[in-house]
Design a protein around this motif. Sequence first.
Motif, PDB file in Angstrom:
ATOM      1  N   ASP A 137       0.852  -1.184   0.000  1.00 14.66           N
ATOM      2  CA  ASP A 137       0.000   0.000   0.000  1.00 14.66           C
ATOM      3  C   ASP A 137       0.894   1.242   0.000  1.00 14.66           C
ATOM      4  N   VAL A 138       1.157   1.792  -1.187  1.00  9.46           N
ATOM      5  CA  VAL A 138       2.109   2.907  -1.305  1.00  9.46           C
ATOM      6  C   VAL A 138       1.685   4.142  -0.527  1.00  9.46           C
ATOM      7  N   LEU A 139       0.401   4.385  -0.417  1.00  6.85           N
ATOM      8  CA  LEU A 139      -0.066   5.562   0.311  1.00  6.85           C
ATOM      9  C   LEU A 139       0.270   5.442   1.796  1.00  6.85           C
ATOM     10  N   ILE A 140      -0.079   4.327   2.398  1.00  8.88           N
ATOM     11  CA  ILE A 140       0.228   4.137   3.815  1.00  8.88           C
ATOM     12  C   ILE A 140       1.734   4.112   4.039  1.00  8.88           C
ATOM     13  N   HIS A 141       2.489   3.505   3.141  1.00  5.60           N
ATOM     14  CA  HIS A 141       3.942   3.447   3.311  1.00  5.60           C
ATOM     15  C   HIS A 141       4.563   4.843   3.268  1.00  5.60           C
ATOM     16  N   ALA A 142       4.109   5.695   2.354  1.00  3.94           N
ATOM     17  CA  ALA A 142       4.621   7.063   2.287  1.00  3.94           C
ATOM     18  C   ALA A 142       4.271   7.832   3.561  1.00  3.94           C
ATOM     19  N   ILE A 143       3.055   7.638   4.062  1.00  2.00           N
ATOM     20  CA  ILE A 143       2.634   8.299   5.299  1.00  2.00           C
ATOM     21  C   ILE A 143       3.478   7.824   6.479  1.00  2.00           C
ATOM     22  N   CYS A 144       3.728   6.520   6.565  1.00  2.00           N
ATOM     23  CA  CYS A 144       4.554   5.994   7.663  1.00  2.00           C
ATOM     24  C   CYS A 144       5.972   6.540   7.602  1.00  2.00           C
TER      25      CYS A 144
ATOM     26  N   LYS B  56      -2.209  -1.487   7.248  1.00  2.00           N
ATOM     27  CA  LYS B  56      -2.906  -0.815   8.352  1.00  2.00           C
ATOM     28  C   LYS B  56      -2.233  -1.166   9.677  1.00  2.00           C
ATOM     29  N   ILE B  57      -1.683  -2.360   9.787  1.00  2.00           N
ATOM     30  CA  ILE B  57      -0.937  -2.753  10.989  1.00  2.00           C
ATOM     31  C   ILE B  57       0.344  -1.929  11.079  1.00  2.00           C
TER      32      ILE B  57
ATOM     33  N   GLU C 123     -11.489   7.632   5.909  1.00  2.00           N
ATOM     34  CA  GLU C 123     -12.200   7.041   7.050  1.00  2.00           C
ATOM     35  C   GLU C 123     -11.453   5.829   7.601  1.00  2.00           C
ATOM     36  N   CYS C 124     -10.934   4.994   6.705  1.00  2.00           N
ATOM     37  CA  CYS C 124     -10.200   3.802   7.119  1.00  2.00           C
ATOM     38  C   CYS C 124      -8.953   4.176   7.915  1.00  2.00           C
ATOM     39  N   MET C 125      -8.151   5.075   7.370  1.00  2.00           N
ATOM     40  CA  MET C 125      -6.912   5.455   8.049  1.00  2.00           C
ATOM     41  C   MET C 125      -7.179   6.234   9.330  1.00  2.00           C
ATOM     42  N   ALA C 126      -8.214   7.064   9.345  1.00  2.71           N
ATOM     43  CA  ALA C 126      -8.561   7.800  10.562  1.00  2.71           C
ATOM     44  C   ALA C 126      -8.930   6.835  11.685  1.00  2.71           C
ATOM     45  N   ALA C 127      -9.645   5.765  11.348  1.00  2.47           N
ATOM     46  CA  ALA C 127     -10.010   4.766  12.361  1.00  2.47           C
ATOM     47  C   ALA C 127      -8.765   4.070  12.906  1.00  2.47           C
ATOM     48  N   VAL C 128      -7.807   3.773  12.046  1.00  2.00           N
ATOM     49  CA  VAL C 128      -6.565   3.123  12.482  1.00  2.00           C
ATOM     50  C   VAL C 128      -5.745   4.055  13.363  1.00  2.00           C
TER      51      VAL C 128
ATOM     52  N   ASP D 189      -8.404  15.361   9.429  1.00  2.54           N
ATOM     53  CA  ASP D 189      -6.965  15.541   9.632  1.00  2.54           C
ATOM     54  C   ASP D 189      -6.144  14.881   8.520  1.00  2.54           C
ATOM     55  N   ILE D 190      -6.835  14.211   7.601  1.00  4.26           N
ATOM     56  CA  ILE D 190      -6.159  13.490   6.514  1.00  4.26           C
ATOM     57  C   ILE D 190      -6.632  14.048   5.177  1.00  4.26           C
ATOM     58  N   SER D 191      -5.698  14.621   4.423  1.00  8.20           N
ATOM     59  CA  SER D 191      -5.984  15.106   3.075  1.00  8.20           C
ATOM     60  C   SER D 191      -5.325  14.155   2.086  1.00  8.20           C
TER      61      SER D 191
END
Length: 159
Positions: free
Chosen positions: A40-47, A76-77, A116-121, A128-130
């Motif tokens: 998941d490139v989006l989550i990886h960049a955010i991390c 997500k983990i 919504e998914c990432m905000a819940a995690v 807060d997420i754009s």
Amino acid sequence: MKIRVGFGYDVHQLVENRDLWMGGIKLEHSKGLLGHSDADVLIHAICDALLGAANMRDIGYHFPDTSAETDGMDSKIILKKTIELIATKGYRLGNIDATICAERPKMNPHIPAMKECMAAVIGCDADDISIKATTTERLGFTGREEGISAYATVLIERD
């Protein structure tokens, strides 16, 4: 209050016989992203942005692609654990601003669900997420639909 900014970038190759995960949700597409985890490139960049802002190295240091523990891991983990890691230094998320670069599939219809998914995690407000999406006008590896990339900038805070 102390604030810090971090920047992250990730890219993965599009291949047959893989699911396409973006922002924690599964998208219907003929190809998916190749990677040790779910890619998941989006989550990886955010991390990476979160870890960089906290001066805690990068995602590969904490979640190596040589580890059996991270093989096929749901990103997500990784995101949840990254939020926990920055919390060990007293930081919490301020906000995220991210961009996905892909020709197809179109990301815009999925952005509210990703937020919504990432905000819940993370345990934050979806506001807060754009997340933005763009193409490369058919130029480069993204334009040839060989891969997808993502960029992220984050603000973290500590009292």
